[in-house]
Design a protein around this motif. Structure first.
Motif, PDB file in Angstrom:
ATOM      1  N   SER A  67      -9.071  22.910   3.221  1.00 41.32           N
ATOM      2  CA  SER A  67      -9.121  23.913   2.795  1.00 41.32           C
ATOM      3  C   SER A  67     -10.665  23.340   2.629  1.00 41.32           C
ATOM      4  O   SER A  67     -11.875  23.760   2.064  1.00 41.32           O
ATOM      5  CB  SER A  67      -7.826  24.031   0.876  1.00 41.32           C
ATOM      6  OG  SER A  67      -8.181  23.546   0.851  1.00 41.32           O
ATOM      7  N   THR A  68     -11.354  21.959   2.258  1.00 37.44           N
ATOM      8  CA  THR A  68     -12.161  21.122   2.367  1.00 37.44           C
ATOM      9  C   THR A  68     -13.026  21.687   3.625  1.00 37.44           C
ATOM     10  O   THR A  68     -13.590  20.368   3.829  1.00 37.44           O
ATOM     11  CB  THR A  68     -12.173  20.244   1.742  1.00 37.44           C
ATOM     12  OG1 THR A  68     -11.658  18.804   2.618  1.00 37.44           O
ATOM     13  CG2 THR A  68     -11.807  20.594   0.209  1.00 37.44           C
ATOM     14  N   GLN A  69     -12.217  21.678   5.155  1.00 37.06           N
ATOM     15  CA  GLN A  69     -12.744  20.781   6.402  1.00 37.06           C
ATOM     16  C   GLN A  69     -12.792  22.030   7.114  1.00 37.06           C
ATOM     17  O   GLN A  69     -11.716  22.963   7.628  1.00 37.06           O
ATOM     18  CB  GLN A  69     -11.865  19.566   7.052  1.00 37.06           C
ATOM     19  CG  GLN A  69     -12.732  18.548   6.276  1.00 37.06           C
ATOM     20  CD  GLN A  69     -11.323  17.519   6.395  1.00 37.06           C
ATOM     21  OE1 GLN A  69     -10.087  17.612   6.392  1.00 37.06           O
ATOM     22  NE2 GLN A  69     -12.308  16.601   6.759  1.00 37.06           N
ATOM     23  N   ALA A  70     -13.742  21.980   8.048  1.00 38.44           N
ATOM     24  CA  ALA A  70     -13.628  23.297   9.366  1.00 38.44           C
ATOM     25  C   ALA A  70     -14.209  22.583  10.652  1.00 38.44           C
ATOM     26  O   ALA A  70     -14.757  21.515  10.579  1.00 38.44           O
ATOM     27  CB  ALA A  70     -15.104  24.605   8.765  1.00 38.44           C
ATOM     28  N   LEU A 104     -17.661  23.561   2.172  1.00 38.80           N
ATOM     29  CA  LEU A 104     -16.766  23.543   3.538  1.00 38.80           C
ATOM     30  C   LEU A 104     -17.595  22.117   4.326  1.00 38.80           C
ATOM     31  O   LEU A 104     -18.387  22.016   4.799  1.00 38.80           O
ATOM     32  CB  LEU A 104     -15.901  24.329   4.834  1.00 38.80           C
ATOM     33  CG  LEU A 104     -15.160  25.436   4.538  1.00 38.80           C
ATOM     34  CD1 LEU A 104     -14.996  26.388   5.391  1.00 38.80           C
ATOM     35  CD2 LEU A 104     -13.639  24.606   3.560  1.00 38.80           C
ATOM     36  N   LEU A 154     -10.492  26.341  10.177  1.00 36.06           N
ATOM     37  CA  LEU A 154     -10.649  25.694   9.147  1.00 36.06           C
ATOM     38  C   LEU A 154      -8.777  24.330   9.522  1.00 36.06           C
ATOM     39  O   LEU A 154      -7.677  24.629  10.253  1.00 36.06           O
ATOM     40  CB  LEU A 154      -9.680  26.338   8.108  1.00 36.06           C
ATOM     41  CG  LEU A 154     -11.272  26.367   6.960  1.00 36.06           C
ATOM     42  CD1 LEU A 154     -12.011  27.398   7.634  1.00 36.06           C
ATOM     43  CD2 LEU A 154     -10.705  27.478   5.856  1.00 36.06           C
TER      44      LEU A 154
END
Ligand SMILES: NC(=[NH2+])NCCC[C@H](N)C(=O)O
Length: 428
Positions: A280-283, A328, A277
């Motif tokens: 908290s929204t992209q991996a 994500l 990660l």
């Protein structure tokens, strides 16, 4: 010791590290592969890369060093910590005479000598011809992988989990991690995890390593089923988490696991080689595994209150994340070119370490992966540049680049070199 890991990206507060030392310098070429390195690694350049990494960690978090902690724990008056090591299998499987020899040494050696031996190895002192003629060079082999602190233990919520390492060459690392974090004190009946600052510890079984475990949030963890983590290992993790389901715990104990089935390939030993990660929204993800309908198999496990765990299948990791209420956006490691994706994945390009929401450190020698982060809005800056000014340190999203050519040859990346002990909460 206070432990608190509510997520994967909240501001990193304390983190367990280990400075690579003579245990790495002692490696000969014929032992590299059995010691799980891609190659023999030139020592000075590697230590220099590690020094720069450590500098960044010291500015952005509070590192705790395994050696320093061992020195404190092993100094206990009654030798309880030493006995704890034996009780938990330090000498298991050794020939009787070797075990007896090591036992005497363990009880008598000074703390300094003990740490040297436990980490850097203790050379063979043969007292039988059979032992003398055996190919072994050490009574206790060195632990060259100890600086990959991510793997031998991990924290979920406020509980400490000691991994069941897949390879014998790494097994002592779990014991040392538990010892370093003071867990042996649990054997002192007068202290309970709830009253003291002693972590609640779970010794896992089967085979399971920290590089395969990612704490998504308070309800869900993602775990890789890999060369290093098998179903029996995950079952032991499930039963530990399940046993804590009704306990009042802050941060909470997760009740859902998203299991990603990884191919058994050298470059993908752990989940964090293909999935990390960056916010908290992209991996960052390895495209060949996750994109499209032919993506890897993803199994779900969850439990509620008193119910036993239930098992089910997802169509993709994205569907699983969505169902967990934590979708994500994928950023593809190595960019759009299939060859570059493979090369940079091999060089631990995806294995970035998150220091804060939208703040990661990455190896600079993976330019296409860095470019992907730049396209996603991250400012890209070298460690030296960032450390030169307060303003730059506060920039977000930010990717700090570090040299890692030698470190990567030891088979891991920046996430592998960190075991987070406490992180702040994130409000999404
Ligand atoms: N979390 C990780 N990916 N760790 C990488 C560990 C590398 C180490 N040489 C091993 O093979 O065990």
């Amino acid at each position: 010791m206070n432990l608190s890991i509510p997520n994967e990206v909240g501001r990193l507060q304390s983190v367990l590290l280990h400075n690579p030392g003579r245990e790495v310098a002692a490696m000969t070429p014929d032992r590299a592969s059995e010691n799980l390195f891609y190659d023999v690694v030139p020592f000075e350049p590697m230590v220099e890369e590690y020094r720069r990494f450590r500098k960044v960690m010291e500015v952005f978090s509070e590192p705790v060093f395994i050696r320093d902690r061992l020195a404190v724990e092993l100094r206990d008056e009654g030798g309880l910590a030493r006995r704890w090591l034996v009780h938990h299998g330090l000498l298991a499987g050794l020939h009787r005479s070797k075990a007896a020899r090591l036992h005497t040494w363990l009880m008598k050696a000074s703390v300094e000598e003990l740490i040297q031996g436990l980490v850097g190895g203790r050379e063979k002192r043969s007292d039988t011809l059979e032992d003398y003629l055996s190919g072994e060079t050490h009574d206790l082999p060195p632990l060259p992988n100890l600086f990959f602190t991510r793997d031998p233990g991990f924290v979920i919520g406020s509980d400490l989990f000691i991994s069941a390492m897949a390879h014998p060459v790494r097994r002592r690392e779990g014991l040392l991690t538990a010892l370093a974090l003071g867990a042996w004190r649990l054997d002192d009946q007068s202290i309970t995890p709830d009253t003291g600052s002693i972590p609640r510890m779970h010794m896992l079984s089967g085979s399971i390593e920290g590089g395969d475990v990612l704490v998504l949030d308070g309800s869900t963890i993602v775990v890789g089923l890999s060369q290093r983590t098998n179903p029996r290992g995950v079952d032991s993790l499930i039963s530990s988490l399940w046993s804590r389901r009704n306990g009042k715990s802050n941060p909470p104990v997760p009740h859902r696991i998203i299991l990603v089935h990884l191919p058994h390939q050298r470059s993908m030993i752990h989940l964090d080689m293909v999935f990390t990660l960056v916010s908290s929204t992209q991996a960052l993800m390895y495209r060949p595994l996750f994109e499209g309908v032919r993506g890897v198999r993803v199994t779900g496990v969850s439990w509620e209150n008193r119910e036993p765990p239930r098992f089910y299948e997802y169509d993709s990791v994205f569907q699983a994340l969505e169902a967990a209420g934590h979708p994500l956006e994928p950023l593809w490691g190595g960019g759009g070119d299939a060859t570059v994706q493979q090369r940079e994945q091999w060089m631990a390009g995806i294995n970035v370490c998150s220091l804060d929401e939208g703040l990661v450190i990455a190896y600079k020698n993976n330019p296409a992966t860095i470019q992907t982060l730049a396209h996603a809005g991250f400012s890209i800056m070298s460690d030296q540049k960032v450390l030169s000014s307060r303003d730059l340190m506060e920039k977000r999203p930010l990717c700090i680049t570090l040299p890692g050519l030698e470190l990567a040859r030891a088979g891991g990346g920046l996430r592998c070199m960190t075991m987070p002990l406490t992180r702040a909460a994130v409000t999404r």
